[in-house]
Write an enzyme that holds these catalytic residues in place. Structure first.
Site, PDB file in Angstrom:
ATOM      1  N   LYS A  22       0.831  -1.212   0.000  1.00  0.00           N
ATOM      2  CA  LYS A  22       0.000   0.000   0.000  1.00  0.00           C
ATOM      3  C   LYS A  22       0.861   1.255   0.000  1.00  0.00           C
ATOM      4  O   LYS A  22       0.658   2.179  -0.792  1.00  0.00           O
ATOM      5  CB  LYS A  22      -0.906  -0.003   1.232  1.00  0.00           C
ATOM      6  CG  LYS A  22      -1.516   1.337   1.553  1.00  0.00           C
ATOM      7  CD  LYS A  22      -2.344   1.313   2.807  1.00  0.00           C
ATOM      8  CE  LYS A  22      -1.621   1.669   4.087  1.00  0.00           C
ATOM      9  NZ  LYS A  22      -1.293   3.075   4.287  1.00  0.00           N
ATOM     10  N   ASN A  23       1.836   1.291   0.900  1.00  0.00           N
ATOM     11  CA  ASN A  23       2.623   2.513   1.064  1.00  0.00           C
ATOM     12  C   ASN A  23       3.466   2.830  -0.159  1.00  0.00           C
ATOM     13  O   ASN A  23       3.875   3.966  -0.352  1.00  0.00           O
ATOM     14  CB  ASN A  23       3.509   2.423   2.305  1.00  0.00           C
ATOM     15  CG  ASN A  23       2.701   2.600   3.582  1.00  0.00           C
ATOM     16  OD1 ASN A  23       1.503   2.878   3.523  1.00  0.00           O
ATOM     17  ND2 ASN A  23       3.341   2.421   4.723  1.00  0.00           N
ATOM     18  N   CYS A 117      -3.987   8.498   9.930  1.00  0.00           N
ATOM     19  CA  CYS A 117      -4.179   7.880  11.236  1.00  0.00           C
ATOM     20  C   CYS A 117      -3.956   8.912  12.337  1.00  0.00           C
ATOM     21  O   CYS A 117      -3.139   9.816  12.187  1.00  0.00           O
ATOM     22  CB  CYS A 117      -3.159   6.766  11.430  1.00  0.00           C
ATOM     23  SG  CYS A 117      -3.548   5.278  10.524  1.00  0.00           S
ATOM     24  N   ARG A 122       2.026  14.755  13.271  1.00  0.00           N
ATOM     25  CA  ARG A 122       2.455  14.491  11.897  1.00  0.00           C
ATOM     26  C   ARG A 122       2.460  15.715  10.979  1.00  0.00           C
ATOM     27  O   ARG A 122       1.710  15.782  10.003  1.00  0.00           O
ATOM     28  CB  ARG A 122       1.603  13.364  11.300  1.00  0.00           C
ATOM     29  CG  ARG A 122       1.677  12.103  12.104  1.00  0.00           C
ATOM     30  CD  ARG A 122       0.879  10.978  11.493  1.00  0.00           C
ATOM     31  NE  ARG A 122       1.597  10.277  10.466  1.00  0.00           N
ATOM     32  CZ  ARG A 122       1.138   9.216   9.828  1.00  0.00           C
ATOM     33  NH1 ARG A 122      -0.048   8.750  10.111  1.00  0.00           N
ATOM     34  NH2 ARG A 122       1.837   8.617   8.907  1.00  0.00           N
ATOM     35  N   ASP A 307       5.320   0.445  12.079  1.00  0.00           N
ATOM     36  CA  ASP A 307       4.053  -0.124  11.603  1.00  0.00           C
ATOM     37  C   ASP A 307       3.845  -1.571  12.048  1.00  0.00           C
ATOM     38  O   ASP A 307       2.797  -2.158  11.754  1.00  0.00           O
ATOM     39  CB  ASP A 307       3.967  -0.030  10.071  1.00  0.00           C
ATOM     40  CG  ASP A 307       3.686   1.386   9.602  1.00  0.00           C
ATOM     41  OD1 ASP A 307       3.418   2.247  10.454  1.00  0.00           O
ATOM     42  OD2 ASP A 307       3.733   1.630   8.379  1.00  0.00           O
ATOM     43  N   ARG A 401      -8.409   0.033   5.426  1.00  0.00           N
ATOM     44  CA  ARG A 401      -7.507   0.977   4.748  1.00  0.00           C
ATOM     45  C   ARG A 401      -6.230   0.280   4.291  1.00  0.00           C
ATOM     46  O   ARG A 401      -5.609   0.703   3.320  1.00  0.00           O
ATOM     47  CB  ARG A 401      -7.111   2.115   5.700  1.00  0.00           C
ATOM     48  CG  ARG A 401      -8.202   3.110   5.973  1.00  0.00           C
ATOM     49  CD  ARG A 401      -7.655   4.264   6.794  1.00  0.00           C
ATOM     50  NE  ARG A 401      -6.448   4.802   6.188  1.00  0.00           N
ATOM     51  CZ  ARG A 401      -5.491   5.450   6.838  1.00  0.00           C
ATOM     52  NH1 ARG A 401      -5.611   5.662   8.126  1.00  0.00           N
ATOM     53  NH2 ARG A 401      -4.425   5.898   6.210  1.00  0.00           N
TER      54      ARG A 401
END
Ligand code: UD1
Length: 422
Positions: A22-23, A117, A122, A307, A401
């Site tokens: 995904k990233n 998130c 951030r 993560d 997600r």
């Protein structure tokens, strides 16, 4: 709203295929905005965040064609709007990375300040500092950042104050179309950055050093079309390995590259797992044993990934012995702790909320729990696997997600799990 219902107590056993990362895919989609011709990206995972990114590109007028195997064709030159709206950007921080490509290719762009998130504040200061150094004029108004440049951006020497994955990717992409040479120093070194550089080089960019702390980009005047296959998702892969280890079980993950998960694999061996590795598969066998508790400190790649912090904590909750978990990347990334404690986990947090001490208990107990962010939510699923009775994980839109077909994959591994709407 949907929830997952898990009956704990069984052992994971079986094989699965790793999904695309995904990233990585999200940044490749942003990078596609730099190209003058269509680009095709395959091995894209079928996830909520990917759909959001496709919607975002669509809202800019970009033509996106998705086939039934999640091969995605993106034609940036159909763009007719240069403003990425709050409604889409708020749910996913990675979407902020469309700003630089729009700026570099079309001279301007406007993007809402990001969400994502709820793990800490951030900010995007490193992104903005770099865009300015490349010659962009930056304005902030009503929660939107607008960037513009007269003519082309200019190559620059930029030193990041600290490792930022998104910041490194954003500036690396943007600099591909700048005039002259850009040197990025103190870069993050995650594999997804290397994937993005390979993708862009395939379109004609001249990037070297991705995956090291210094990246050099020789600007080119245009990028053409091309094709790329997304690397495997090391976080998804790590999550299932930890799940199998927690249950004393067995798993083989095909299409997974062990070299991307070295830090985790070392910890799993320490926990008692027997591992068999090939270039594109990982096999883990606990031979029915309870895992031993393992201490970790999260760190930028190649250190232990933040993560996977919540997932390894869930495993430690039922492991033999005690372990210390230190989070160094994000503030406020222990939101799973109160939920795990509802399942009888023995966890204490220090006053600064950066270190947790987990004492393994023999068994957790099933309980209704609430998903708070993407990785925290999957740690509750892992806890559910090793809990007595039923665990209900609520607000699972967080899991959707980032985890493709989570319940199908777990069912195939022998887990009693079902999804319910209410
Ligand atoms: C990416 C990953 C995320 C992962 C994280 C760290 C994606 C879509 N997300 O997030 O899953 O947890 O890397 O491996 O790829 N920071 C600033 N200013 C900035 C940029 C970052 O202060 O301009 C801070 C952040 O708040 C955080 C730290 O730096 O505390 C690291 O953030 P960063 O590496 O940028 O994470 P993301 O790219 O957002």
């Amino acid at each position: 709203m949907e929830q997952l219902r898990i009956r704990g107590g069984g052992r994971i056993s079986g094989e699965l295929k790793a999904s695309g990362a995904k990233n990585s895919a999200l940044k490749l989609f942003a990078g596609a905005l730099l190209a003058n011709e269509p680009v095709t990206i395959s091995n894209v995972p079928h996830l909520r965040d990917i759909t959001t990114m496709i919607e975002l590109l669509g809202s800019l007028g970009v033509e996106v064609v998705v086939d039934e195997r999640m091969k995605v064709e993106i034609h940036a030159n159909t763009i007719n709007c240069f403003k990425a709206p709050y409604d889409l950007v708020k749910t996913m921080r990675a979407s902020f990375n469309v700003l630089g490509p729009m700026l570099a290719h079309y001279g301007h762009g406007e993007v809402s300040l990001p969400g994502g998130c709820a793990i800490g504040s951030r900010p995007v200061d490193q992104h903005l500092k770099g865009l300015k150094a490349l010659g962009a004029k930056i304005d902030m108004q009503h929660g939107y950042v607008s960037a513009s440049v007269k003519g082309r951006l200019k190559g620059a020497h930029i030193v990041f104050d600290f490792n930022t994955v998104g910041g490194t990717e954003h500036l690396m992409m943007t600099a591909t179309l700048a005039e002259g040479t850009t040197v990025l120093a103190n870069c993050a070194q995650e594999p997804e950055i290397v994937d993005l550089a390979e993708f862009l080089n395939g379109l004609g960019a001249k990037i070297s050093g991705a995956g090291t702390s210094t990246i050099v980009i020789e600007g080119v005047s245009e990028l053409t079309g091309g094709q790329h296959t997304v690397i495997s998702d090391r976080i998804e892969c790590g999550t299932y390995l930890i799940a199998a280890a927690a249950t004393g079980g067995y798993i083989k993950i095909n299409g997974a590259q062990p070299s991307l998960n070295s830090a985790l694999l070392q910890k799993l061996e320490e926990a008692g797992a027997e591992l068999k590795l090939t270039d594109d598969s990982i096999e883990l066998d606990m031979h029915g044993a309870r895992p031993k508790a393992v201490s970790i400190i999260t760190a930028p790649y190649p250190g232990f990934p933040t993560d996977l912090q919540a997932q390894i904590m869930a495993m430690n909750c039922i492991a033999e012995g005690s372990a210390m978990i230190q989070e160094t990347i994000f503030e406020n990334r222990f939101m799973h702790v109160p939920e795990l404690k509802r399942m009888d986990a023995d966890i204490s947090l220090d006053g600064n909320q950066t270190t947790a001490v987990v004492k393994g208990v023999n068994r957790l107990v099933g309980a209704p729990v609430m998903a708070t962010d993407l990785r925290a939510s999957v740690s509750l699923v892992i806890a559910g696997l090793v809990a007595d009775g039923e665990t209900l994980v609520d607000r699972i839109y967080h899991i959707d997600r980032g985890y493709q077909q989570v319940e199908e994959k777990l069912k195939n591994l022998g887990v009693e799990i079902s999804r319910h709407s209410y």
